[in-house]
Structures are given as structure tokens and as C-alpha cells.
Design an enzyme around this catalytic site. Structure first.
Site, PDB file in Angstrom:
ATOM      1  N   ASP A 230       1.552  -1.103  11.797  1.00 48.78           N
ATOM      2  CA  ASP A 230       0.584  -1.471  11.411  1.00 48.78           C
ATOM      3  C   ASP A 230       0.013  -2.940  11.709  1.00 48.78           C
ATOM      4  OD1 ASP A 230       0.002   0.910  10.323  1.00 48.78           O
ATOM      5  OD2 ASP A 230       0.733   0.310   8.359  1.00 48.78           O
TER       6      ASP A 230
ATOM      7  N   ARG B 196       2.990   5.926  -3.116  1.00 47.36           N
ATOM      8  CA  ARG B 196       4.045   6.612  -3.805  1.00 47.36           C
ATOM      9  C   ARG B 196       4.307   6.614  -5.357  1.00 47.36           C
ATOM     10  NH1 ARG B 196       4.042   5.679   1.456  1.00 47.36           N
ATOM     11  NH2 ARG B 196       5.500   7.021   2.789  1.00 47.36           N
TER      12      ARG B 196
ATOM     13  N   ARG C 276      -6.552   1.620  18.273  1.00 47.95           N
ATOM     14  CA  ARG C 276      -6.392  -0.023  17.824  1.00 47.95           C
ATOM     15  C   ARG C 276      -5.719  -0.682  19.305  1.00 47.95           C
ATOM     16  NH1 ARG C 276      -3.222   0.290  11.936  1.00 47.95           N
ATOM     17  NH2 ARG C 276      -5.368   0.262  10.891  1.00 47.95           N
TER      18      ARG C 276
ATOM     19  N   GLY D 254      -5.413   7.802   5.492  1.00 48.75           N
ATOM     20  CA  GLY D 254      -4.460   8.780   5.895  1.00 48.75           C
ATOM     21  C   GLY D 254      -3.188   8.979   5.331  1.00 48.75           C
TER      22      GLY D 254
ATOM     23  N   GLN E  38       4.587   8.858   7.391  1.00 54.02           N
ATOM     24  CA  GLN E  38       3.594  10.067   6.640  1.00 54.02           C
ATOM     25  C   GLN E  38       4.206  11.657   7.009  1.00 54.02           C
ATOM     26  OE1 GLN E  38      -0.398   9.047   8.044  1.00 54.02           O
ATOM     27  NE2 GLN E  38      -0.190   7.067   7.007  1.00 54.02           N
TER      28      GLN E  38
ATOM     29  N   SER F 289       7.112   9.143  12.491  1.00 58.07           N
ATOM     30  CA  SER F 289       5.901   8.944  11.619  1.00 58.07           C
ATOM     31  C   SER F 289       6.454   9.016   9.966  1.00 58.07           C
ATOM     32  CB  SER F 289       4.889  10.054  11.484  1.00 58.07           C
ATOM     33  OG  SER F 289       3.944   9.989  10.310  1.00 58.07           O
TER      34      SER F 289
ATOM     35  N   LYS G  44       0.811  -1.264   0.020  1.00 57.04           N
ATOM     36  CA  LYS G  44      -0.193   0.115  -0.111  1.00 57.04           C
ATOM     37  C   LYS G  44       0.969   1.276   0.154  1.00 57.04           C
ATOM     38  CE  LYS G  44      -3.154   0.678   3.686  1.00 57.04           C
ATOM     39  NZ  LYS G  44      -3.175   1.928   4.032  1.00 57.04           N
ATOM     40  N   SER G  45       1.940   1.388   0.767  1.00 51.69           N
ATOM     41  CA  SER G  45       2.840   2.274   0.954  1.00 51.69           C
ATOM     42  C   SER G  45       3.507   2.912  -0.243  1.00 51.69           C
ATOM     43  CB  SER G  45       3.698   2.303   2.158  1.00 51.69           C
ATOM     44  OG  SER G  45       3.247   2.059   3.187  1.00 51.69           O
TER      45      SER G  45
ATOM     46  N   ARG H 297      -8.915  11.858  12.719  1.00 48.18           N
ATOM     47  CA  ARG H 297      -7.416  11.720  13.063  1.00 48.18           C
ATOM     48  C   ARG H 297      -6.775  13.043  12.891  1.00 48.18           C
ATOM     49  NH1 ARG H 297      -5.386   6.741   9.226  1.00 48.18           N
ATOM     50  NH2 ARG H 297      -3.846   6.871  10.729  1.00 48.18           N
TER      51      ARG H 297
HETATM   52  C1  S3P Z   1       2.295   4.907   6.135  1.00 45.65           C
HETATM   53  C2  S3P Z   1       3.209   5.259   7.361  1.00 45.65           C
HETATM   54  C3  S3P Z   1       2.294   4.614   8.916  1.00 45.65           C
HETATM   55  C4  S3P Z   1       1.244   3.476   8.490  1.00 45.65           C
HETATM   56  C5  S3P Z   1       0.575   3.539   7.731  1.00 45.65           C
HETATM   57  C6  S3P Z   1       1.377   3.999   6.171  1.00 45.65           C
HETATM   58  C7  S3P Z   1       3.062   5.269   5.064  1.00 45.65           C
HETATM   59  O1  S3P Z   1       1.608   5.683   9.355  1.00 45.65           O
HETATM   60  O2  S3P Z   1       0.722   3.282   9.881  1.00 45.65           O
HETATM   61  O3  S3P Z   1      -0.471   2.877   7.192  1.00 45.65           O
HETATM   62  O4  S3P Z   1       2.659   4.820   4.014  1.00 45.65           O
HETATM   63  O5  S3P Z   1       3.895   6.285   5.018  1.00 45.65           O
HETATM   64  P1  S3P Z   1       2.735   6.870  10.217  1.00 45.65           P
HETATM   65  O6  S3P Z   1       3.564   7.547   9.462  1.00 45.65           O
HETATM   66  O7  S3P Z   1       1.520   7.675  10.671  1.00 45.65           O
HETATM   67  O8  S3P Z   1       3.109   5.980  11.367  1.00 45.65           O
END
Ligand code: S3P
Length: 452
Positions: free
Chosen positions: A334, A35, A365, A108, A183, A181, A30-31, A136
Site C-alpha cells: 500500500d 479484524r 496506482r 476492499g 485479503q 493477497s 486499518k487492517s 475491483r
Molecule cells: C489488506 C490487504 C492488502 C492491502 C489492503 C489491506 C488487508 O490487500 O492492500 O489495503 O487488510 O488484508 P491485498 O490482500 O489485496 O493485497
């Protein structure tokens, strides 16, 4: 109909199952999928992506990039093994003003990374999301992006819906991450792409590094310096020109996690999970489960799309409780919901700490899993920043919960409790399986297939 509409909830009971057998392949990471679409959309010319996760979260990113000018199309793969995505990008600095609000759904990652992209473009965008996403915290990204010159009008508590007016030109910053994080790191680096000069992110605790790898792969000038104490300093030179790429997305270790745990806790299981991404910033769960006695073997180790990948052979194992080192948390952030299920079946006590971030994921969670596991007969205590679980020693959980488990629009709660159901006497009923489609649309079919 949206996932927030309670009248459309889709409950399901996951019954005790026989062993997990055979070979399965989990969907794309997914990440990396998010990107790959974002960076392709910023590279002038044609990029091609195979193995993309076609879940709702990634499709929200695709829709947003289209709304800002990119041409993104799905076509059948030539070898018939899945789809291929063609992206014609607009170029860094050339994102267009979206005409309507960007609907981020449950995602998110889409929200925070796209806020970074918009922050350094001369456009205004409104970000909206579902009930879970609207709870969030966004201050973690509005803070650094405001320092770069972006302006925000947010809902109370710095949450969605919010309006973002990008800065042109944006101001390069040096930003030390106050939370571990990926993100937030990625939001600042992506904003840095169209910011003159050098944008710096200092990361005291390493988090997933897909943004750094992929930005370099697309030709951005990005350096990473690692101090003796592990602190990473990431610098990106702005006003970058990205070159279109061919990207193969490896399988998602966070999706594989459900099958890894299921095979470990259901007696007689022997399952191969193919093509699992094993980037060290993501592989914490496998290390911890091995420390607990989990029989997980890597086969056919190779590289896919610049990321380490292997097939995993997982055999049923009697797990032993463990004190989880909080230093591993970012590399399995996760995976804790399903890890708690593994702990509930282990022999002895498992203690986790340092998990405050779990309270601000798609749901809280820690609270949600404590309630859910207790309802199916596990012994769980919730602390401020973790759970303490006394396992059954391999015996199936009672299950048979009368009230369906509340999943709170959280895909990983639904899948984790499905796994708990397989290792229960009375089965586990969850209130809504629809959110699973955000990250793993084929989950139920794969699970039903390998337990049949
Ligand atoms: C992610 C970073 C993580 C993760 C999310 C995906 C990403 O979040 O929990 O499912 O793709 O950068 P955080 O950066 O908020 O920890």
C-alpha cells in the site's frame, strides 16, 4: 451525498511547506481495526477495542456486523485519550440474515473478508460499493469460497454488486493462494471459522499476518508451518468458539508512511511519529527508505496488542535511487504511491518491478501515479509491472499543475500527491480530498499542524 458524486468533489492545493517538526500520532491500523470488529462480533460476550481507526472503511465493517446481529457501540475512553468501542458478539455460526444490502463503500478489505464470513453461514447477503470498489476483481475470493460451497451471483467480470448465498455446512478446503493477497487468505480463514474440520491455506509468498495473530488471540485453533523456502501453511479448525478480548490497535504504518516520506524529502524536517506498528509483514517501506539513505530511528520499541510498535524519528535526508527487490512488495504493497514520491526526489534512478497488484487497488496506482507525478514535473516511465523514476536529486518538483491531479476515488493517491505538493515549487492541486476519510480522516489537520 456519496464519494462517487462528482458534484461534491472537494479539490485542494497543497503548497510548498516548511519543515515538518514536532510529534504526531497516526490513527489505528486499518487492517487490524477491521479484524478486531469482525472477530469481536463473533465472540459471545463483551469485547473492548481501543485505538480503532474511525475511518469510513472500518465504519462500513461496523455497520455490516451490526446488520448481521452484533451490538457495536462507541463510547468515550476512560482516560480521555480517544474512544473505546464495545462489541457484544453473536457467536461463530450465529450471524443473522442482513435485511438490506451491505454497503461496503470504498473498502476492499471489508468486502473480501466479510464475504469469507458470510460464505459459511446459512444466510444470503448482497454486497454493494462505490464506483472504485465496483471495478475491483472479486473472482480471487469467489473462487475459493465457491469451492467451500458458497454460491454467487455477480455483476459482469465477477464484480460488485454481488449476491452471496452462504453454505451450511461449508466444506473445508486446502487452498494455495494464486495471488499474494492477505485479503484472500483472510477470506478463506474466516470462512473456515464456521466450517467443520480443518481449512488450510498455503501461502507461497508471505503477506500481512494480522488475521492469524488475531484469530489465535481470540482462541481459535490455528497453526502456521513455514517451509524451508518460506511457504507458509496455515490451518484453522472450524466450528471454533471465540473468546471476547480487549484489543489495543497500534498506529497504522501505512498512514505513517505519508509523514515518513514528507519528513525525508522536505529540507530541515525532524519529526517524531508515535506508536507506529512495525509488524515485519508491513514494514518494507522503512527498510527500503533506509537502504536509500533515509534517516529513520526507532525509539521506545514495545508491544501493543501483540504487535511490535515504536516511535519513529525521521530526519530530512538526501535519498539515493535504488532497484527495489520485488520480494519486498507484499510488505509495502500500500506504500508504493508515496514511495514513488520519495523516488521522484531521490538522486538517480529508482526501478520497481513485480507491482501488477497495484493495478487493481482503489485505482490503477501505477498508471495514476505515473500521470500525476509527470504532471508535477517528475521524470517517470511506466512499465507493465512497475515504474522507473529518475529523481531530482533533492531539488523541489516543479508543481504548479494547471489541471488538478485526478485521484480516482483513491485515498492514497490524494495523500501521496499532497506530500508531493510539500516538496514542490508551485504546489500541487488534487481534484478531491474526500476519499482520504476512508483511511485517515485527520490527515489534513495533522499535516497542516506539523508544517505550520
Ligand atoms: C489488506 C490487504 C492488502 C492491502 C489492503 C489491506 C488487508 O490487500 O492492500 O489495503 O487488510 O488484508 P491485498 O490482500 O489485496 O493485497
Amino acid at each position: 451525498m456519496t464519494a462517487a458524486d462528482p458534484s461534491a468533489m472537494r479539490p485542494r492545493r497543497f503548497a510548498a511547506a516548511g519543515p515538518l517538526k514536532g510529534r504526531i500520532r497516526v490513527p489505528g491500523d486499518k487492517s487490524i481495526s477491521h479484524r478486531s470488529l469482525m472477530l469481536s462480533a463473533l465472540a459471545v460476550g463483551e469485547s473492548r477495542v481501543t485505538g480503532l481507526l474511525e475511518g469510513e472503511d472500518v465504519l462500513a465493517t461496523a455497520a455490516a456486523m451490526r446488520a448481521m446481529g452484533a451490538d457495536i457501540q462507541r463510547i468515550g475512553a476512560k482516560d480521555g485519550s480517544g474512544s473505546e468501542w464495545l462489541v457484544h458478539g453473536v457467536g461463530v455460526g450465529a450471524l443473522l440474515q442482513p435485511e438490506t444490502a451491505l454497503d461496503m463503500g470504498n473498502s476492499g478489505t471489508s468486502t473480501r473478508l466479510l464475504m469469507g464470513l458470510v460464505a459459511s453461514h446459512p444466510i444470503t447477503a448482497c454486497f454493494v460499493g462505490d464506483a472504485s470498489l465496483s471495478k475491483r476483481p472479486m473472482k480471487r475470493v469467489t473462487d475459493p469460497l465457491s469451492l467451500m460451497g458458497a454460491e454467487f451471483t455477480t455483476s459482469p467480470g465477477e464484480r460488485l454488486p454481488l449476491m452471496l448465498r452462504g453454505a451450511s455446512p461449508a466444506v473445508p478446503i486446502e487452498y494455495r493462494l494464486p495471488v499474494a493477497s492477505a485479503q484472500v487468505k483472510s477470506a478463506v480463514l474466516l470462512a473456515g471459522l464456521n466450517t467443520p474440520g480443518i481449512t488450510t491455506v498455503i501461502e507461497p509468498v508471505p503477506t500481512r499476518d494480522h488475521s492469524e495473530r488475531m484469530l489465535k488471540g481470540f482462541g481459535a485453533e490455528l497453526t502456521v508451518e513455514v517451509d524451508s523456502d518460506g511457504t507458509r501453511t496455515i490451518r484453522i479448525r472450524g466450528e471454533a468458539e471465540l473468546q471476547p478480548q480487549r484489543i489495543e490497535v497500534p498506529g497504522d504504518p501505512s498512514s505513517a508512511a505519508f509523514f515518513i516520506v514528507a519528513a525525508l524529502i522536505v529540507p530541515g524536517s525532524e519529526l517524531v511519529i508515535e506508536n507506529v506498528g512495525l509488524n515485519a509483514t508491513r514494514a518494507g517501506l522503512i527498510d527500503v527508505l533506509r537502504q536509500m539513505g533515509g534517516d529513520i530511528t526507532e525509539q521506545n520499541a514495545r508491544e501493543v496488542g501483540g504487535e511490535p510498535v515504536a516511535d519513529l524519528l525521521v530526519k530530512h535526508s538526501l535519498l539515493k535511487g535504488i532497484e527495489v527487490d520485488p520480494a519486498v512488495v507484499p510488505s509495502m504493497v500500500d506504500e508504493f504511491p508515496v514511495f514513488f514520491v520519495a523516488a521522484a526526489l531521490a538522486e538517480g534512478r529508482t526501478t520497481t518491478t513485480g507491482l501488477d497488484e497495484l493495478r487493481v487497488k482503489e485505482s490503477d496506482r501505477l498508471a495514476v501515479m505515473a500521470t500525476a507525478l509527470t504532471a508535477v514535473g517528475a521524470r517517470v516511465q511506466e512499465s507493465e509491472d512497475g515504474l522507473i523514476i529518475d529523481g531530482t536529486g533533492g531539488e523541489a518538483l516543479a508543481g504548479g499543475n494547471k489541471a488538478a491531479i485526478a485521484t480516482h476515488l483513491d485515498h492514497r493517491i490524494a495523500m501521496s500527491m499532497a506530500v508531493a505538493g510539500l516538496a514542490s515549487k508551485g504546489g500541487v492541486e488534487v481534484d478531491d480530498v474526500r476519499p482520504i476519510a476512508t483511511s485517515f480522516p485527520a490527515f489534513e489537520a495533522l499535516l497542516d499542524g506539523c508544517t505550520a
